[in-house]
Design an enzyme around this catalytic site. Structure first.
Site, mmCIF file in Angstrom:
data_model
loop_
_atom_site.group_PDB
_atom_site.id
_atom_site.type_symbol
_atom_site.label_atom_id
_atom_site.label_comp_id
_atom_site.label_asym_id
_atom_site.label_seq_id
_atom_site.Cartn_x
_atom_site.Cartn_y
_atom_site.Cartn_z
ATOM 1 N N GLU A 38 -5.170 3.292 -7.814
ATOM 2 C CA GLU A 38 -4.177 2.347 -7.312
ATOM 3 C C GLU A 38 -4.075 1.152 -8.261
ATOM 4 O OE1 GLU A 38 -4.953 0.316 -3.514
ATOM 5 O OE2 GLU A 38 -2.908 0.854 -2.935
ATOM 6 N N CYS A 81 0.857 -1.203 0.000
ATOM 7 C CA CYS A 81 0.000 0.000 0.000
ATOM 8 C C CYS A 81 0.875 1.228 0.000
ATOM 9 C CB CYS A 81 -0.955 0.097 1.172
ATOM 10 S SG CYS A 81 -1.043 -1.265 2.227
#
Ligand code: UN1
Length: 493
Positions: free
Chosen positions: A383, A282
């Site tokens: 993302e 992440c």
């Protein structure tokens, strides 16, 4: 074939569903074993066990609870290499990184064991005479955990260790892609002597087991790490029941390189944080915001380094970049590369699924670099969770910060500069939960709060002392030893 079962109330048990799912190695496609697939009833059984166990656990003095955590730290340390091998086989990250991840769990175990002798509250003066005032932390009760595959032992350590030291019990659904390391982690709790019922492991899908955990009326809090889409759904379901949720979600992290930066250092930081773990952190760097004066030189040096990265099975010590987790992830990454090309970004290298050199059985994606990317392109905003980075040229520090902050996420950011004034300006204005100066976007240490602003989370933090705020309630206690009725705000004025 190896079979993996649930761990409920201190017993390894098969789900009554009778169904199993296979677990494969993402580097080779080899089947590693199979995993029981649970039902709502299994979750309920785990909750009942947790409830029973928590009743006495909350009364065990925290330093005594912590003794088990020290033991967990020792066992993790003894088994570090073996655990790293298991992790690489089922998750794919290269062995050196797998060792680092196990180390993260070891660090967390010792750090949280130390909390057994702290768990600080406050003692404060009362406004009245002969009256004592203090606040103490008490456990929330039963914690439901839903965790991802990318850091399958570190993240559960961030959540379970503070939860246990502060007196909670746990029902945990690990990611379907990493069931084996989950079982090993639970076995360590078992060997360390954790009383039965405090740590319950329930395997299965998000739609059945995940939802059953979120919906269960006797689970008091949910801690989740994963995608924004799932995090939002969890928050909606749990919010209606007034459950506490701690959500750790996406990132779109950027490294900023100013014109005065040490370019070699910046290149090292970018390569490590963009292509390490195949970009599946992440905290991974997926945007490179560069001052136009050094853009060409940075591109040249990055390309030189990317060309040297060796792809392959992470168990091979000479490999730099392992596979991505599964087929659908590989396809999603490839889809984003097509989107980038359609949007007019310039592809400098990579941009394809790798099928040669015996890698065709695994899920390998070539390290990919785009340039001339505009901040509003989808590849610069969404993302991707793979080895894809985008260079965005800018003209100033102010513009770099604006671009950095323009995305919906706010996990990590980094700046390379030798100018202390500009470094401090960046520390002040970068809107992320983690900021690095002269280092890439990855590499958070466990004794600092981990988490992000905006769409990355909902204000809570994993790890660090801040994690205790997730797993405890504050209880404010007043002891009046005056022997008479004293009315606050009245008798003292
Ligand atoms: C994650 O990607 O979810 O800071 C965790 C880092 C690691 C943890 C990453 N220590 O990159």
């Amino acid at each position: 074939m190896k079979r993996y079962l649930n761990y409920i109330n201190g017993e390894w048990v098969e789900s009554a569903s009778g169904r199993f799912a296979v677990n494969t190695n993402p580097a080779t496609g080899e089947v590693l074993g199979e995993v029981t697939q649970s039902t709502r009833e299994d979750v309920d059984r785990a909750v009942q066990a947790a409830k029973q166990a928590q009743k006495s656990w909350r009364l065990v003095p925290a330093p005594e609870r912590a003794e088990i955590l020290y033991k967990v730290g020792e066992l993790l340390k003894e088994r570090k290499e073996e655990l790293a091998q298991i992790l690489t086989q089922e998750m794919g990250k290269v062995i050196e990184e797998a060792r680092g991840e196990v180390q993260e769990a070891i660090d967390m175990a010792y750090y949280m064991a130390g909390e057994g002798r702290r768990l600080f509250g406050d003692t404060v003066p009362s406004e009245l005479r002969n009256k004592f005032a203090m606040s103490v932390r008490v456990p929330v009760g039963i914690a439901g955990f839903i965790t991802p595959w990318n850091f399958p032992i570190a993240i559960i350590s961030w959540k379970s260790l503070p939860a246990l030291v502060s007196g909670n019990a746990i029902v945990w659904k690990p990611a379907s892609e990493t069931p084996f390391i989950a079982a090993e982690f639970v076995r360590i709790y078992e060997q360390a002597g954790l009383p039965k019922g405090l740590m319950n492991l329930v395997y299965g899908s998000g739609s059945v087991v995940g939802n059953a955990i979120v919906d269960h009326p006797e689970i008091d809090l949910i801690s989740f790490t994963g995608s924004n889409e799932v995090g939002r759904q969890i928050n909606e379901r749990a919010g209606g029941m007034l459950k506490r949720t701690s959500l750790e979600m996406g990132g779109k992290n950027a490294v900023t390189v100013l014109e005065d930066a040490d370019l070699d250092l910046a290149v090292n930081g970018i390569i490590w944080s963009a292509y390490g773990t195949s970009g599946q952190r992440c905290t991974a760097c997926s945007r490179i915001i560069v001052h136009e004066a050094v853009k060409d030189e940075l591109e040249r040096r990055l390309l030189e380094r990317i060309a040297q990265l060796k792809l392959g099975n992470g168990l091979d010590e000479s490999v730099d970049v392992g596979p991505v987790i599964n087929r659908s992830s590989l396809e999603k990454i490839d889809e984003y590369v097509k989107i980038g090309l359609d949007e007019g970004a310039k592809l400098l290298c990579g941009g394809r699924i790798v099928t040669e050199d015996g890698l065709e059985k695994g899920n390998f994606y070539a390290p990919t670099l785009f340039t001339d990317v505009k901040p509003d392109m989808r590849i610069a905003r969404e993302e991707i969770f793979g080895p894809v980075a985008s260079i965005i040229p800018v003209k100033s520090l102010e513009e770099a910060i604006e671009v950095n902050n323009s995305v919906e996420f706010g996990l990590s950011s980094s700046i390379f500069t030798r100018d202390i004034n500009r470094a401090f300006q960046a520390m002040q204005d970068l809107d992320t939960g983690i900021v690095y100066v002269n280092a890439g976007t990855t590499g958070a240490e466990i004794h600092l709060p981990f988490g992000g602003t905006k769409g990355t989370g909902n204000g809570h933090r994993d790890s660090g002392v801040a994690a205790l705020d997730v797993y405890t309630e504050w209880k404010s206690i007043y002891v009046d030893y005056s022997g008479k009725l004293q009315r606050a705000q009245i008798d003292n004025y």
